[in-house]
Write a protein that holds these residues in place. Structure first.
Motif, mmCIF file in Angstrom:
data_model
loop_
_atom_site.group_PDB
_atom_site.id
_atom_site.type_symbol
_atom_site.label_atom_id
_atom_site.label_comp_id
_atom_site.label_asym_id
_atom_site.label_seq_id
_atom_site.Cartn_x
_atom_site.Cartn_y
_atom_site.Cartn_z
ATOM 1 N N LYS A 122 0.505 -1.788 0.257
ATOM 2 C CA LYS A 122 0.154 -0.100 -0.294
ATOM 3 C C LYS A 122 0.758 1.330 0.102
ATOM 4 C CE LYS A 122 -3.316 -1.265 2.060
ATOM 5 N NZ LYS A 122 -4.522 -1.084 3.580
ATOM 6 N N SER A 123 1.928 1.319 0.957
ATOM 7 C CA SER A 123 2.569 2.259 1.478
ATOM 8 C C SER A 123 3.254 2.628 -0.106
ATOM 9 C CB SER A 123 3.781 1.961 1.790
ATOM 10 O OG SER A 123 5.031 2.934 2.050
ATOM 11 N N ILE A 124 3.740 1.292 -0.479
ATOM 12 C CA ILE A 124 4.701 1.391 -1.837
ATOM 13 C C ILE A 124 4.167 1.948 -3.451
ATOM 14 C CG2 ILE A 124 5.881 0.424 -4.165
ATOM 15 C CD1 ILE A 124 7.159 -2.113 -1.703
ATOM 16 N N ARG A 125 2.458 1.407 -3.642
ATOM 17 C CA ARG A 125 1.842 2.038 -4.834
ATOM 18 C C ARG A 125 1.340 3.203 -4.050
ATOM 19 N NH1 ARG A 125 -2.955 -1.338 -6.052
ATOM 20 N NH2 ARG A 125 -3.016 -0.036 -6.966
ATOM 21 N N ARG A 126 0.842 3.848 -2.884
ATOM 22 C CA ARG A 126 0.797 5.250 -2.410
ATOM 23 C C ARG A 126 2.325 6.346 -3.112
ATOM 24 N NH1 ARG A 126 -0.607 5.123 2.023
ATOM 25 N NH2 ARG A 126 1.296 5.080 3.554
ATOM 26 N N SER A 127 3.598 5.455 -3.062
ATOM 27 C CA SER A 127 4.711 6.733 -3.710
ATOM 28 C C SER A 127 5.201 6.782 -4.495
ATOM 29 C CB SER A 127 5.827 6.256 -2.544
ATOM 30 O OG SER A 127 5.357 6.142 -1.072
ATOM 31 N N LEU A 128 4.423 5.575 -5.384
ATOM 32 C CA LEU A 128 4.783 5.702 -6.827
ATOM 33 C C LEU A 128 3.883 5.489 -7.901
ATOM 34 C CD1 LEU A 128 6.566 2.270 -6.895
ATOM 35 C CD2 LEU A 128 7.302 4.377 -6.836
ATOM 36 N N GLY A 129 2.851 5.276 -6.933
ATOM 37 C CA GLY A 129 1.420 6.034 -8.086
ATOM 38 C C GLY A 129 1.213 5.606 -8.901
ATOM 39 N N THR A 130 1.458 3.843 -8.371
ATOM 40 C CA THR A 130 1.454 2.408 -9.702
ATOM 41 C C THR A 130 1.407 1.416 -8.884
ATOM 42 O OG1 THR A 130 1.639 1.752 -11.152
ATOM 43 C CG2 THR A 130 3.854 2.707 -10.509
ATOM 44 N N GLY A 131 1.081 -0.148 -9.114
ATOM 45 C CA GLY A 131 1.491 -0.658 -9.117
ATOM 46 C C GLY A 131 1.724 -1.624 -9.743
ATOM 47 N N ASP A 132 2.408 -1.255 -10.793
ATOM 48 C CA ASP A 132 2.900 -1.757 -12.684
ATOM 49 C C ASP A 132 4.392 -2.279 -11.943
ATOM 50 O OD1 ASP A 132 1.429 -1.815 -13.506
ATOM 51 O OD2 ASP A 132 1.213 -0.015 -14.671
ATOM 52 N N PHE A 133 4.349 -3.397 -10.573
ATOM 53 C CA PHE A 133 5.921 -3.717 -10.355
ATOM 54 C C PHE A 133 5.679 -5.392 -10.268
ATOM 55 C CE2 PHE A 133 4.242 -1.382 -6.817
ATOM 56 C CZ PHE A 133 3.981 -2.604 -5.880
ATOM 57 N N TYR A 134 7.216 -6.310 -10.264
ATOM 58 C CA TYR A 134 6.739 -7.676 -10.298
ATOM 59 C C TYR A 134 6.956 -8.084 -8.693
ATOM 60 C CZ TYR A 134 8.184 -7.961 -14.929
ATOM 61 O OH TYR A 134 8.227 -7.961 -16.145
ATOM 62 N N ARG A 135 6.102 -8.235 -8.663
ATOM 63 C CA ARG A 135 5.470 -9.272 -7.454
ATOM 64 C C ARG A 135 6.109 -10.717 -6.909
ATOM 65 N NH1 ARG A 135 1.101 -6.114 -6.248
ATOM 66 N NH2 ARG A 135 1.177 -4.389 -6.722
ATOM 67 N N VAL A 136 7.037 -11.339 -5.220
ATOM 68 C CA VAL A 136 6.945 -12.439 -5.348
ATOM 69 C C VAL A 136 6.352 -12.537 -3.733
ATOM 70 C CG1 VAL A 136 8.819 -14.321 -5.178
ATOM 71 C CG2 VAL A 136 9.249 -13.200 -6.435
ATOM 72 N N ARG A 137 5.489 -13.798 -4.340
ATOM 73 C CA ARG A 137 4.531 -13.428 -3.236
ATOM 74 C C ARG A 137 4.773 -14.988 -2.019
ATOM 75 N NH1 ARG A 137 0.025 -13.371 -6.194
ATOM 76 N NH2 ARG A 137 -1.770 -12.988 -4.409
ATOM 77 N N ILE A 138 5.364 -14.358 -1.662
ATOM 78 C CA ILE A 138 5.000 -16.567 -0.425
ATOM 79 C C ILE A 138 4.401 -16.564 0.369
ATOM 80 C CG2 ILE A 138 7.448 -16.743 1.558
ATOM 81 C CD1 ILE A 138 8.983 -14.765 0.141
ATOM 82 N N GLY A 139 3.548 -17.328 1.059
ATOM 83 C CA GLY A 139 2.754 -18.113 1.468
ATOM 84 C C GLY A 139 2.880 -18.219 2.346
ATOM 85 N N VAL A 140 1.827 -17.093 3.707
ATOM 86 C CA VAL A 140 2.272 -17.155 5.599
ATOM 87 C C VAL A 140 1.559 -18.296 5.636
ATOM 88 C CG1 VAL A 140 4.180 -15.504 5.417
ATOM 89 C CG2 VAL A 140 1.408 -15.186 5.537
ATOM 90 N N GLY A 141 0.167 -18.248 5.271
ATOM 91 C CA GLY A 141 -1.687 -18.335 5.104
ATOM 92 C C GLY A 141 -1.652 -17.615 6.161
ATOM 93 N N ARG A 142 -3.443 -17.718 6.414
ATOM 94 C CA ARG A 142 -3.993 -17.254 7.759
ATOM 95 C C ARG A 142 -4.609 -17.724 9.166
ATOM 96 N NH1 ARG A 142 -6.929 -12.857 6.609
ATOM 97 N NH2 ARG A 142 -6.094 -12.391 4.686
ATOM 98 N N PRO A 143 -4.178 -16.697 9.849
ATOM 99 C CA PRO A 143 -4.117 -16.557 11.053
ATOM 100 C C PRO A 143 -4.988 -18.060 11.789
ATOM 101 C CG PRO A 143 -5.142 -14.400 10.784
ATOM 102 C CD PRO A 143 -4.819 -15.159 9.440
ATOM 103 N N PRO A 144 -4.978 -18.756 13.009
ATOM 104 C CA PRO A 144 -5.573 -19.995 13.470
ATOM 105 C C PRO A 144 -6.680 -18.955 14.341
ATOM 106 C CG PRO A 144 -3.460 -20.033 14.593
ATOM 107 C CD PRO A 144 -3.536 -18.538 13.635
ATOM 108 N N GLY A 145 -7.529 -19.839 13.871
ATOM 109 C CA GLY A 145 -9.197 -19.306 14.947
ATOM 110 C C GLY A 145 -9.580 -18.212 15.056
#
Length: 193
Positions: A122-145
């Motif tokens: 969110k901070s990067i997109r706000r500062s750059l004015g775009t989301g046009d960059f590559y992402r490597v997204r590492i799964g950490v899963g949802r919290p329990p309960g």
């Protein structure tokens, strides 16, 4: 040849080092280790930066590894300063980060998109004015309960997951190298699970 900016997302300082939210820092550290690069803190950057080369010269790809010295919510300031210093557009940047909506042991590589509630993105997109960059997204899963997602992300990986986390950090570093070497499509085929 223009360098690639590789931003590992995380929070600075030893308190946060083992948190799920800091997995991007772990990948940046792994890439530095692989290439023999050392992080320094150039004036005015608000980030630790390490310049590295992938592969043998003369065709070695240049990487600029980045770990923000700001907290996650203000990462965009550091990232925009690094891009400005190297005179690069966001599409020469790969951001490595944790992802709640991907199960542990999985990762996804993509270009562009939203921030999915991730404060660093969110901070990067706000500062750059775009989301046009590559992402490597590492799964950490949802919290329990009913555990609050923020508390989950700002907690350490369990000791029992240490070996699995090391494998995923290694795979994510491989995915970054693949993106730089062979491009998005082939990297997605090889790594998206």
């Amino acid at each position: 040849m223009e360098p690639w900016i590789v931003v590992g997302l995380g929070n600075p300082g030893p308190t946060y080092a083992g948190h799920r939210h800091n997995v991007g820092f772990l990948v940046a550290d792994e890439l530095a280790k692989r290439t023999g690069a050392r992080f320094g803190a150039p004036k005015g950057m608000r980030a630790e930066v390490a310049e590295a080369r992938l592969g043998p010269p003369p065709g070695a790809a240049r990487l600029v590894l980045v770990k923000s010295r700001t907290y996650m919510n203000d990462t965009g300031a550091a990232v925009s300063a690094v891009l400005a210093f190297y005179k690069l557009a966001p599409d020469r940047m790969i951001v490595v980060h944790d992802e709640l909506d991907i199960d542990p042991g999985q990762l996804r590589v993509k270009f562009g998109g939203g921030d999915n509630g991730h404060n660093g993105l969110k901070s990067i997109r706000r500062s750059l004015g775009t989301g046009d960059f590559y992402r490597v997204r590492i799964g950490v899963g949802r919290p329990p309960g009913r555990q609050d997602p923020a508390n989950f992300l700002l907690s350490n990986f369990p000791a029992s997951a240490k070996a699995d986390v090391a494998i995923e950090v290694d795979r994510a570093a491989d995915a970054v190298e693949s993106l730089v070497s062979v491009g998005l499509e082939r990297t997605q085929s090889a790594f998206n699970s």
